[in-house]
Design a protein around this motif. Structure first.
Motif, PDB file in Angstrom:
ATOM      1  N   LEU A  33     -40.054  14.816 136.005  1.00 21.25           N
ATOM      2  CA  LEU A  33     -40.004  13.391 135.676  1.00 21.25           C
ATOM      3  C   LEU A  33     -40.844  13.183 134.420  1.00 21.25           C
ATOM      4  O   LEU A  33     -42.079  13.320 134.468  1.00 21.25           O
ATOM      5  N   LEU A  34     -40.204  12.841 133.313  1.00 18.54           N
ATOM      6  CA  LEU A  34     -40.944  12.755 132.067  1.00 18.54           C
ATOM      7  C   LEU A  34     -41.969  11.631 132.073  1.00 18.54           C
ATOM      8  O   LEU A  34     -43.027  11.727 131.442  1.00 18.54           O
ATOM      9  N   GLN A  51     -36.217  20.180 132.565  1.00 17.91           N
ATOM     10  CA  GLN A  51     -35.589  19.241 131.628  1.00 17.91           C
ATOM     11  C   GLN A  51     -35.516  19.841 130.227  1.00 17.91           C
ATOM     12  O   GLN A  51     -36.480  20.468 129.772  1.00 17.91           O
ATOM     13  N   ASN A  55     -36.021  14.334 124.568  1.00 17.32           N
ATOM     14  CA  ASN A  55     -37.216  13.544 124.873  1.00 17.32           C
ATOM     15  C   ASN A  55     -38.415  14.404 125.279  1.00 17.32           C
ATOM     16  O   ASN A  55     -39.558  13.960 125.177  1.00 17.32           O
TER      17      ASN A  55
ATOM     18  N   SER B  71     -27.001  15.282 133.347  1.00 18.41           N
ATOM     19  CA  SER B  71     -27.656  16.562 133.675  1.00 18.41           C
ATOM     20  C   SER B  71     -29.160  16.380 133.847  1.00 18.41           C
ATOM     21  O   SER B  71     -29.804  17.172 134.521  1.00 18.41           O
ATOM     22  N   GLU B  72     -29.730  15.322 133.257  1.00 21.35           N
ATOM     23  CA  GLU B  72     -31.164  15.059 133.433  1.00 21.35           C
ATOM     24  C   GLU B  72     -31.434  14.257 134.708  1.00 21.35           C
ATOM     25  O   GLU B  72     -32.555  13.825 134.949  1.00 21.35           O
ATOM     26  N   ASN B 133     -25.167  15.718 129.417  1.00 23.09           N
ATOM     27  CA  ASN B 133     -26.442  15.033 129.178  1.00 23.09           C
ATOM     28  C   ASN B 133     -26.187  13.536 128.921  1.00 23.09           C
ATOM     29  O   ASN B 133     -25.039  13.109 128.843  1.00 23.09           O
ATOM     30  N   VAL B 134     -27.257  12.748 128.835  1.00 25.52           N
ATOM     31  CA  VAL B 134     -27.058  11.289 128.725  1.00 25.52           C
ATOM     32  C   VAL B 134     -26.197  10.918 127.524  1.00 25.52           C
ATOM     33  O   VAL B 134     -25.352  10.026 127.610  1.00 25.52           O
ATOM     34  N   GLU B 135     -26.407  11.625 126.412  1.00 20.18           N
ATOM     35  CA  GLU B 135     -25.617  11.325 125.216  1.00 20.18           C
ATOM     36  C   GLU B 135     -24.130  11.574 125.475  1.00 20.18           C
ATOM     37  O   GLU B 135     -23.272  10.783 125.075  1.00 20.18           O
ATOM     38  N   ILE B 161     -35.871   5.724 132.398  1.00 20.60           N
ATOM     39  CA  ILE B 161     -37.260   5.784 131.934  1.00 20.60           C
ATOM     40  C   ILE B 161     -38.085   6.713 132.818  1.00 20.60           C
ATOM     41  O   ILE B 161     -38.909   7.491 132.338  1.00 20.60           O
ATOM     42  N   GLN B 163     -36.892   9.325 134.472  1.00 23.06           N
ATOM     43  CA  GLN B 163     -36.470  10.716 134.239  1.00 23.06           C
ATOM     44  C   GLN B 163     -36.816  11.203 132.838  1.00 23.06           C
ATOM     45  O   GLN B 163     -37.217  12.342 132.654  1.00 23.06           O
ATOM     46  N   LEU B 164     -36.630  10.332 131.836  1.00 23.67           N
ATOM     47  CA  LEU B 164     -36.766  10.782 130.443  1.00 23.67           C
ATOM     48  C   LEU B 164     -37.979  10.178 129.730  1.00 23.67           C
ATOM     49  O   LEU B 164     -38.153  10.378 128.536  1.00 23.67           O
ATOM     50  N   PHE B 166     -38.766   7.555 128.371  1.00 19.29           N
ATOM     51  CA  PHE B 166     -38.431   6.357 127.592  1.00 19.29           C
ATOM     52  C   PHE B 166     -36.949   6.432 127.262  1.00 19.29           C
ATOM     53  O   PHE B 166     -36.330   7.491 127.390  1.00 19.29           O
ATOM     54  N   ILE B 167     -36.379   5.318 126.842  1.00 20.73           N
ATOM     55  CA  ILE B 167     -34.964   5.304 126.476  1.00 20.73           C
ATOM     56  C   ILE B 167     -34.827   5.957 125.101  1.00 20.73           C
ATOM     57  O   ILE B 167     -35.449   5.501 124.141  1.00 20.73           O
ATOM     58  N   PRO B 168     -34.051   7.051 124.984  1.00 20.59           N
ATOM     59  CA  PRO B 168     -33.905   7.683 123.666  1.00 20.59           C
ATOM     60  C   PRO B 168     -33.438   6.643 122.647  1.00 20.59           C
ATOM     61  O   PRO B 168     -32.439   5.970 122.876  1.00 20.59           O
TER      62      PRO B 168
END
Lengths: 116, 430
Positions: A33-34, A51, A55, B71-72, B133-135, B161, B163-164, B166-168
């Protein structure tokens, strides 16, 4: 221990940020979890994760992490490599799973540290 | 103006209840007063057609959709123009979705028709993650002319947010969604302080009782995907007015009562919210000069089975507002005279553990004033010695047209400034 040594000990390959692989590792953190990594990892930690999204580089840079280890043979995405080169973040890819990577590093004296 | 819940699962999702079959969820949506829903199962759209047919029969617009796991492990909603687009996207997702479902672990994945009959079981591992992936997920949604919405960004697990981190910044999302866990004004401050993304409130319902737990008020001409696209982009007079939790937020109860006043032919409506922290008292008053009620009707309106409405029902209505007041150590009183008007007054212990949250006042006022530029609506919100007052007559006097996008933008800005001033005061009082 520096990043090059960590890659060797975990059967890993440096796939990005080679020029920064001499960096010293002070501690370790593991999470996928980032948001959690942003909140709880510390400067000069080596970060073990599944991951591979771009990011991860921003998170590593934000917290001043020493390197990222991608486990289970995961390869960073092309834009992740580009960003890692640009920002000087070494990335190791290893066929080992997270449990074994962490076990090896722990045995060599790299431990988790309390969040700042 | 449409009330839309853009995120509802069916019994096809392994984590959803079996009683979320197409007819049942359409029924729940109609009873909750929704004008439109989007049906979004995990990584599949096989029940979309049945929900659309059930919706057609019940007069409910159904937007096809799918909640794709990247995938994330980020959940992204695709809101889609039609069933054909949904099937095309589904093929792409199935090709990228490894594994087979284990019913005993994840649950049944029921394909059902609009008559509550089981047609079969989906065998893909719908609870799993795709290899996209998200993209790639957003690109796949856009490739079939869909809208890409980041699901429940307020949730740590499966939220973008969480998982990653922040929003890319380069991810071309069309909107972000918040669940019923977070009030809209907090979501704005946390996730889109400069209006970076339009925000949809949606329930993510997995069982019928959760349908419309959160929903969005949208100013558009019809509840279709092209209209929703224009509303998210703020084009052609379409816009997202606001959103929230119709069954919970006091702000949406106020909206509900005020809409009753409008239906009672009121030319003037006064709304007062008074927060007296020293005396631990929250008072809400809605006063109108509508047609009023005789004593017998007044007695009946607090009966949960009574309604004069034949169309939409938003909020919980008076019986449940009464219950909300009582739960917080307060009361509900109704004072009404035929041909003179009605005054409804609800009190709450401000700091009571069971006091429902106020919610998003901006939504209440935007929906009320945008819909009724010719009525007089006067709003007053007091917190201790501070006061925010807004009167639709002032806008009319200043030649601001509340039916125009520019007028609505001025209104929204005035509400934000006014409410922000009150929050500052709250903070300084500890």
């Amino acid at each position: 221990m520096n990043v090059t040594e960590a890659a060797e000990k975990t059967s890993g390959t440096l796939v990005a940020g080679l020029a920064f692989a001499g960096r010293e590792i002070q501690g370790g953190y593991a999470s996928d979890l980032l948001s959690d990594v942003m909140a709880n990892s510390r400067e000069a930690d080596i970060w073990v994760t599944m991951q591979k999204h771009v990011n991860i580089v921003a998170v590593a840079q934000l917290n001043g992490l020493a390197a990222i280890v991608l486990v289970n043979e995961r390869q960073p995405e092309p834009d992740t490599i580009a960003k890692a080169e640009e920002n000087g973040i070494p990335i190791i890819s290893t066929p080992l799973q997270a449990f074994d990577v962490i076990g090896i590093l722990f045995g060599l004296g790299i431990h988790g540290r309390r969040p700042v | 103006m449409f009330l839309v819940d853009t995120h509802i699962h069916t019994c096809l999702s392994p984590c959803a209840e079996l009683d979320m079959h197409p007819a049942a969820l359409v029924d729940a949506a109609v009873r909750a007063g929704l004008d439109s829903i989007a049906v979004c199962d995990h990584n599949s759209a096989e029940n979309v057609g049945a929900v659309q047919r059930a919706g057609n029969a019940a007069g409910l617009e159904v937007i096809p959709g799918m909640e794709i796991t990247s995938s994330e492990e980020v959940h992204i909603l695709g809101l889609l123009p039609d069933v054909e687009a949904a099937m095309a996207l589904q093929s792409k997702v199935y090709r990228s979705l490894p594994g087979r479902n284990d019913e005993s672990t994840f649950g049944m994945q029921v394909i059902a028709n609009e008559f509550a009959e089981v047609l079969g079981f989906n065998e893909h591992l719908l609870a799993g993650a795709t290899t996209l992936n998200v993209e790639a997920v957003v690109a796949a949604i856009h490739a079939v002319d869909g809208l890409a919405v980041a699901s429940h960004v307020d949730r740590e697990g499966f939220g973008i947010i969480g998982q990653l981190g922040f929003i890319p910044p380069t991810l071309p999302l069309d909107a972000i969604e918040v669940s019923q866990r977070m009030p809209l004004h907090s979501a704005r401050a946390s996730f889109a302080p400069k209006g970076e993304h339009p925000i949809l409130c949606a329930s993510d319902a997995h069982e019928p009782k959760d349908v419309a737990r959160a929903a969005t008020y949208i100013l558009m001409e019809r509840a279709t995907l092209p209209e929703l696209r224009r509303a998210l982009a703020g084009e052609g007079g379409r816009t997202i007015l606001g959103g929230g939790r119709p069954m919970e937020d006091l702000a949406l109860h106020i909206l509900d009562i005020a809409q009753n006043s409008l239906e009672a032919g009121a030319g003037t409506i006064e709304i007062e919210i008074t927060e007296n922290l020293r005396e631990n008292l929250l008072t809400i008053v809605v006063r109108d000069n509508g047609r009023g009620m005789d004593p017998e009707t007044v007695a009946k309106v607090t009966d949960p089975f009574f309604t004069t409405r034949t169309t939409r029902r938003v909020g919980m209505g008076l019986p449940l507002l009464g219950a909300a007041a009582k739960a917080a150590g307060g009361t509900l009183t109704i004072d009404s005279k035929p041909e003179q008007g009605t005054c409804i007054r609800a009190t709450f212990q401000h700091g009571h553990l069971d006091r429902a949250p106020l919610g998003d006042i901006e939504t209440t006022l935007m929906v009320l004033l945008a819909g009724q530029p010719e009525r007089n609506i006067c709003f007053r919100h007091r917190v201790e010695d501070r006061e925010f007052e807004l009167d639709s007559r002032d806008f009319r006097a200043a030649d601001i047209d509340l039916a125009s996008p520019a007028g609505l933008a001025v209104l929204r800005e005035a509400i934000r400034r006014g409410e922000a001033g009150l929050v500052k005061n709250k903070a300084s009082n500890g």
